[in-house]
Design an enzyme around this catalytic site. Structure first.
Site, PDB file in Angstrom:
ATOM      1  N   GLU A  91      -0.401  -9.410  -0.455  1.00 52.42           N
ATOM      2  CA  GLU A  91      -1.811  -9.712  -0.168  1.00 52.42           C
ATOM      3  C   GLU A  91      -2.638  -9.735  -1.444  1.00 52.42           C
ATOM      4  O   GLU A  91      -3.515 -10.585  -1.621  1.00 52.42           O
ATOM      5  CB  GLU A  91      -2.363  -8.679   0.825  1.00 52.42           C
ATOM      6  CG  GLU A  91      -1.723  -8.821   2.202  1.00 52.42           C
ATOM      7  CD  GLU A  91      -2.087  -7.687   3.148  1.00 52.42           C
ATOM      8  OE1 GLU A  91      -1.922  -6.513   2.766  1.00 52.42           O
ATOM      9  OE2 GLU A  91      -2.522  -7.976   4.272  1.00 52.42           O
ATOM     10  N   GLY A 142       0.723  -5.069   1.038  1.00 49.28           N
ATOM     11  CA  GLY A 142      -0.486  -5.162   0.224  1.00 49.28           C
ATOM     12  C   GLY A 142      -0.237  -5.800  -1.136  1.00 49.28           C
ATOM     13  O   GLY A 142      -1.155  -6.373  -1.733  1.00 49.28           O
ATOM     14  N   ALA A 145       0.862  -1.177   0.000  1.00 47.69           N
ATOM     15  CA  ALA A 145       0.000   0.000   0.000  1.00 47.69           C
ATOM     16  C   ALA A 145       0.901   1.230   0.000  1.00 47.69           C
ATOM     17  O   ALA A 145       2.076   1.156   0.383  1.00 47.69           O
ATOM     18  CB  ALA A 145      -0.892  -0.008   1.235  1.00 47.69           C
ATOM     19  N   GLU A 160       4.990  -5.052   7.102  1.00 54.07           N
ATOM     20  CA  GLU A 160       4.242  -4.008   7.816  1.00 54.07           C
ATOM     21  C   GLU A 160       4.749  -3.769   9.226  1.00 54.07           C
ATOM     22  O   GLU A 160       4.695  -2.652   9.733  1.00 54.07           O
ATOM     23  CB  GLU A 160       2.748  -4.379   7.867  1.00 54.07           C
ATOM     24  CG  GLU A 160       2.007  -4.246   6.553  1.00 54.07           C
ATOM     25  CD  GLU A 160       1.994  -5.529   5.737  1.00 54.07           C
ATOM     26  OE1 GLU A 160       2.849  -6.426   5.958  1.00 54.07           O
ATOM     27  OE2 GLU A 160       1.106  -5.639   4.868  1.00 54.07           O
TER      28      GLU A 160
HETATM   29  C1  HXC Z   1       5.043   4.428  -1.202  1.00 53.41           C
HETATM   30  C2  HXC Z   1       6.930   3.458  -2.068  1.00 53.41           C
HETATM   31  C3  HXC Z   1       6.582   2.213  -1.497  1.00 53.41           C
HETATM   32  C4  HXC Z   1       5.359   2.134  -0.768  1.00 53.41           C
HETATM   33  C5  HXC Z   1       8.441   1.971  -2.526  1.00 53.41           C
HETATM   34  N1  HXC Z   1       8.090   3.258  -2.688  1.00 53.41           N
HETATM   35  N2  HXC Z   1       7.543   1.323  -1.808  1.00 53.41           N
HETATM   36  N3  HXC Z   1       6.156   4.541  -1.901  1.00 53.41           N
HETATM   37  N4  HXC Z   1       4.632   3.257  -0.650  1.00 53.41           N
HETATM   38  N5  HXC Z   1       4.930   0.991  -0.231  1.00 53.41           N
HETATM   39  C6  HXC Z   1       8.811   4.309  -3.427  1.00 53.41           C
HETATM   40  C7  HXC Z   1       9.987   4.832  -2.637  1.00 53.41           C
HETATM   41  O1  HXC Z   1       9.556   5.793  -1.716  1.00 53.41           O
HETATM   42  C8  HXC Z   1      10.835   5.421  -3.726  1.00 53.41           C
HETATM   43  O2  HXC Z   1      10.303   6.662  -4.132  1.00 53.41           O
HETATM   44  C9  HXC Z   1      10.603   4.459  -4.881  1.00 53.41           C
HETATM   45  O3  HXC Z   1       9.401   3.777  -4.589  1.00 53.41           O
HETATM   46  C10 HXC Z   1      11.703   3.431  -5.022  1.00 53.41           C
HETATM   47  O4  HXC Z   1      11.861   2.785  -3.782  1.00 53.41           O
HETATM   48  P1  HXC Z   1      13.300   2.588  -3.067  1.00 53.41           P
HETATM   49  O5  HXC Z   1      13.019   2.327  -1.655  1.00 53.41           O
HETATM   50  O6  HXC Z   1      14.208   3.700  -3.400  1.00 53.41           O
HETATM   51  O7  HXC Z   1      13.814   1.256  -3.813  1.00 53.41           O
HETATM   52  P2  HXC Z   1      14.794   0.143  -3.254  1.00 53.41           P
HETATM   53  O8  HXC Z   1      15.921   0.773  -2.479  1.00 53.41           O
HETATM   54  O9  HXC Z   1      15.101  -0.723  -4.416  1.00 53.41           O
HETATM   55  O10 HXC Z   1      13.937  -0.677  -2.172  1.00 53.41           O
HETATM   56  C11 HXC Z   1      12.832  -1.412  -2.596  1.00 53.41           C
HETATM   57  C12 HXC Z   1      11.952  -1.825  -1.375  1.00 53.41           C
HETATM   58  C13 HXC Z   1      11.595  -0.556  -0.577  1.00 53.41           C
HETATM   59  C14 HXC Z   1      12.710  -2.802  -0.482  1.00 53.41           C
HETATM   60  C15 HXC Z   1      10.712  -2.507  -1.929  1.00 53.41           C
HETATM   61  O11 HXC Z   1      11.060   0.422  -1.476  1.00 53.41           O
HETATM   62  C16 HXC Z   1      10.573  -0.790   0.486  1.00 53.41           C
HETATM   63  O12 HXC Z   1      10.910  -1.302   1.549  1.00 53.41           O
HETATM   64  N6  HXC Z   1       9.338  -0.359   0.268  1.00 53.41           N
HETATM   65  C17 HXC Z   1       8.291  -0.422   1.269  1.00 53.41           C
HETATM   66  C18 HXC Z   1       7.779  -1.822   1.396  1.00 53.41           C
HETATM   67  C19 HXC Z   1       6.699  -1.911   2.459  1.00 53.41           C
HETATM   68  O13 HXC Z   1       6.950  -1.584   3.629  1.00 53.41           O
HETATM   69  N7  HXC Z   1       5.494  -2.352   2.078  1.00 53.41           N
HETATM   70  C20 HXC Z   1       4.371  -2.475   3.000  1.00 53.41           C
HETATM   71  C21 HXC Z   1       3.564  -1.217   2.976  1.00 53.41           C
HETATM   72  S1  HXC Z   1       2.243  -1.294   4.155  1.00 53.41           S
HETATM   73  P3  HXC Z   1      11.110   8.043  -3.939  1.00 53.41           P
HETATM   74  O14 HXC Z   1      10.182   9.050  -4.530  1.00 53.41           O
HETATM   75  O15 HXC Z   1      11.325   8.175  -2.474  1.00 53.41           O
HETATM   76  O16 HXC Z   1      12.373   7.826  -4.697  1.00 53.41           O
HETATM   77  C22 HXC Z   1       1.044  -2.212   3.405  1.00 53.41           C
HETATM   78  C23 HXC Z   1      -0.210  -2.402   4.181  1.00 53.41           C
HETATM   79  C24 HXC Z   1      -1.290  -3.046   3.362  1.00 53.41           C
HETATM   80  O17 HXC Z   1       1.188  -2.649   2.323  1.00 53.41           O
HETATM   81  C25 HXC Z   1      -2.639  -2.779   3.949  1.00 53.41           C
HETATM   82  C26 HXC Z   1      -3.747  -3.055   2.966  1.00 53.41           C
HETATM   83  C27 HXC Z   1      -5.071  -2.423   3.329  1.00 53.41           C
END
Ligand code: HXC
Length: 257
Positions: free
Chosen positions: A112, A109, A65, A132
């Protein structure tokens, strides 16, 4: 319809939805999930489409998400927000088989969403995780439930508690994904599955999907009863008549869909 964050195309009987928000690794923001839901409904209603493929880029199926959209939310705004609205779960209401073709990150997400699809095909580059907990939250679109049913308690607990990611190979061993294929062949393999499904009897396909999905909802006895009713209901359909006649006559069946 015009979409800004997804691309759609068809290949034979496959309706392909490609999540296309590369700057954010396909983070599932409100716009993206709404567009995906629209495309799912459109393909489900299109009689030329037998199966739907949801895929992302080489680098990411979806990184979860959109954290930037969620950051400042406070309850009860969370409760009213789009990510618990129907767009998120649109894939669950689709009656045609939905194949998740996953390369790269399928996190939070994104994992999921893949698990809401009917099956997951993984590229050898796929990485699955529920990170998360690192954000001070927990999975919110079924991850704690579907992951646990797919891979069992210990693995699911470790992933949800620590955020550890799983490789494609481990995901296949654990039963999360149907198959691992070389990344370059991912979409072609998914299209092959859709083509195979497209050549079968459509009512049998729809009922097979319903029966397997019932295994996640019903107690065993009820599930078996549902299966039996669906099974019996297929007798007399064109598909059953043709399928069995073709076997007896030693020829290939020609299903009309
Ligand atoms: C918003 C995101 C994002 C996310 C990545 N980006 N994941 N933006 N929400 N979930 C954006 C980053 O901010 C960045 O933008 C660009 O994508 C590239 O990401 P990087 O981090 O620079 O890439 P990298 O170093 O290769 O790392 C990849 C990664 C990391 C390991 C996947 O991006 C990451 O940890 N992302 C978050 C993963 C996460 O926590 N997902 C769960 C979310 S909570 P900018 O503009 O900064 O360069 C969830 C709840 C679901 O999903 C609930 C459902 C109702």
């Amino acid at each position: 319809a015009e979409h800004s964050m997804i691309l759609t195309e068809t290949q034979g009987p496959a309706g392909i939805i490609r999540l296309n928000r590369p700057a954010a690794l396909n983070a599932l923001c409100n716009t993206l999930t709404r567009e995906m839901a629209e495309a799912l409904r459109a393909f489900d209603a299109d009689p030329a489409i037998a199966a739907i493929i949801v895929t992302g880029s080489e680098k990411a199926f979806a990184a979860g998400a959109d954290i930037k959209e969620m950051q400042h939310l406070r309850h009860p705004d969370t409760y009213m927000a789009d990510f618990i609205a129907e767009s998120w779960e649109a894939v669950l209401t689709v009656r045609k088989p939905v194949i998740a073709a996953v390369a790269g990150f399928a996190l939070g997400g994104g994992c999921e969403l893949a698990m809401m699809c009917d099956m997951i095909l993984a590229a050898d580059t796929a990485k699955f995780g529920q990170p998360e907990i690192n954000l001070g939250i927990i999975p919110g679109a079924g991850g704690s439930q579907r992951l646990t049913r797919a891979i069992g308690k210990s693995k699911a607990m470790e992933m949800v508690l620590t955020g550890r990611m799983m490789s494609a190979e481990e995901a296949e061993r654990a039963g999360l994904v149907a198959r691992v294929v070389p990344a370059a062949e991912l979409l072609a393999e998914a299209v092959k599955v859709a083509e195979k499904i497209g050549a079968l009897s459509a009512p049998a396909v729809a009922m097979a999907k319903e029966a397997v999905n019932a295994a996640f909802e019903l107690p065993l006895r009820e599930g078996v009863r549902l299966e039996r009713r669906l099974f019996l209901g297929l007798f007399g359909t064109e598909g059953q008549q043709e399928g069995m006649a073709a076997f007896v006559e030693k020829r290939k069946p020609a299903f009309r869909g």
